[in-house]
Write an enzyme that holds these catalytic residues in place. Structure first.
Site, short mmCIF file in Angstrom:
data_model
loop_
_atom_site.label_atom_id
_atom_site.label_comp_id
_atom_site.label_asym_id
_atom_site.label_seq_id
_atom_site.Cartn_x
_atom_site.Cartn_y
_atom_site.Cartn_z
N GLU A 2 -7.88 -14.28 2.91
CA GLU A 2 -7.27 -13.63 2.83
C GLU A 2 -5.29 -13.96 3.24
O GLU A 2 -4.79 -14.43 3.75
CB GLU A 2 -7.26 -12.40 3.92
N HIS A 46 -7.70 -11.92 11.47
CA HIS A 46 -7.31 -11.50 10.62
C HIS A 46 -5.23 -11.33 11.04
O HIS A 46 -5.54 -11.54 12.17
CB HIS A 46 -7.35 -9.43 11.04
N ASN A 65 -12.24 -3.21 6.06
CA ASN A 65 -12.00 -3.05 7.33
C ASN A 65 -11.06 -1.87 7.06
O ASN A 65 -9.86 -1.71 6.85
CB ASN A 65 -10.53 -4.23 6.81
N GLU A 99 -3.10 -9.24 10.52
CA GLU A 99 -2.65 -8.89 11.81
C GLU A 99 -2.42 -8.38 13.10
O GLU A 99 -1.31 -8.97 13.70
CB GLU A 99 -2.92 -7.26 11.12
N LYS A 156 -9.36 -0.76 9.42
CA LYS A 156 -8.24 -0.85 10.57
C LYS A 156 -8.00 0.34 11.09
O LYS A 156 -8.69 1.06 11.29
CB LYS A 156 -6.79 -0.92 9.56
N SER A 214 -5.37 -6.36 -1.15
CA SER A 214 -5.57 -5.68 -2.61
C SER A 214 -6.71 -5.74 -3.45
O SER A 214 -6.62 -5.68 -5.07
CB SER A 214 -3.93 -5.95 -3.12
N GLY A 226 -2.19 -5.30 1.70
CA GLY A 226 -1.84 -4.21 1.67
C GLY A 226 -0.62 -4.47 1.49
O GLY A 226 0.10 -3.26 0.94
C1 PEP Z 1 -7.17 -6.26 5.03
O1 PEP Z 1 -6.63 -5.94 5.93
O2 PEP Z 1 -8.21 -7.31 4.84
C2 PEP Z 1 -7.08 -6.09 3.52
C3 PEP Z 1 -7.42 -7.07 2.45
O3 PEP Z 1 -6.38 -5.37 3.18
P1 PEP Z 1 -6.30 -4.83 1.88
O4 PEP Z 1 -7.16 -4.70 1.08
O5 PEP Z 1 -5.37 -3.67 2.31
O6 PEP Z 1 -5.16 -5.47 0.70
#
Ligand code: PEP
Length: 252
Positions: free
Chosen positions: A170, A98, A9, A100, A11, A215, A176
């Site tokens: 997630e 997601h 992803n 976000e 973003k 992460s 992040g």
């Molecule tokens: C995400 O935004 O789906 C995600 C897993 O981000 P990150 O790997 O940066 O934590």
């Protein structure tokens, strides 16, 4: 046997030139991957880069996905992207729900279910994200939150349809932040998600792929993916670094 899947992803990141280099790096790093015996790999660029990335990925085993899609049919929805457009641009996957989008754009469970249905009706595969916030985990509400997010979609579309999607667990506190769930924490929630589905259809539960996201890096992917109910990863930050992303794909 569930085939592992790793989805990147990106973003709201990248420039046209940078994306070209990133895709070239991923393609050369995954040069030895074949369709049948390795993990499935998906990249989800920002909408404006879809055409460029589709052209670059043509003939490769890497699939294209989008980060969002509208629940509406094409029409007067300024700023939105219809799922039919995503089909035309070669997408096969769409990230839905997601954290976000839930937190920053007010997408609740009902909207997520509508988007899920629109994506599925267009013949695309939804990647349905679920996960608890830190305060919800600390209050002991992880299962309740994840179950609510999952069940709202299952109730709307039916359990058989869930077999056509990918689920991504997630935990919001891991996205992040550099703070990854431990393999045991991830496994616990993945097993819970599978059990929720199994209560309605053991067959669907057995076949549906559940990715971990939060992460994931080259250095921690292998131990997360070794868990029995972790079928790959949804990768944010590390997916815009070709070397890291390739290491993660290799781990899967
Ligand atoms: C995400 O935004 O789906 C995600 C897993 O981000 P990150 O790997 O940066 O934590």
């Amino acid at each position: 046997m569930r085939r592992p899947l790793v989805a990147g992803n990106w973003k709201m990141n990248g420039t046209r030139a940078g994306v070209k280099d990133l895709v070239a790096g991923i393609l050369s790093g995954l040069g030895g991957f074949d369709r049948a015996s390795n993990a499935e790999v998906v990249v989800c660029p920002p909408f404006v880069f879809l055409a460029d990335v589709a052209a670059q990925l043509a003939g490769s085993p890497i699939a294209l996905g989008a980060q969002n899609g509208s629940a509406e049919k094409p029409g007067a929805f300024t700023g939105e992207i219809a799922v039919e457009m995503l089909v035309e641009f070669g997408c096969r996957y769409v990230i839905i729900g997601h954290s976000e989008r839930r937190a920053l754009y007010g997408e609740g469970d009902a909207m997520v279910a509508l988007k899920w249905a629109a994506v599925d009706a267009a013949g695309l595969t939804p990647i349905l994200c679920v996960g608890e916030r830190l305060e919800e985990r600390e209050a002991g509400n992880t299962e309740e939150v994840v179950a609510r997010q999952l069940v709202s979609v299952m109730d709307a579309v039916g359990v058989e349809a869930i077999g056509r999607c990918i689920i991504a667990y997630e935990p919001v506190w891991a996205i992040g932040t550099g703070r990854t769930a431990s393999p045991q924490q991830a496994q616990e929630v993945h097993a819970f998600i599978r059990a929720q589905i199994a209560a309605r259809s053991p067959n669907v539960a057995e076949q549906v792929r559940i990715l971990y996201g939060g992460s994931v890096k080259g250095s921690n992917a292998a131990e997360l993916f070794a868990m029995p109910d972790v079928d790959g990863g949804l990768i944010g930050g590390a997916s815009i670094n070709a070397r890291e992303f390739i290491t993660i794909c290799a781990a899967a």
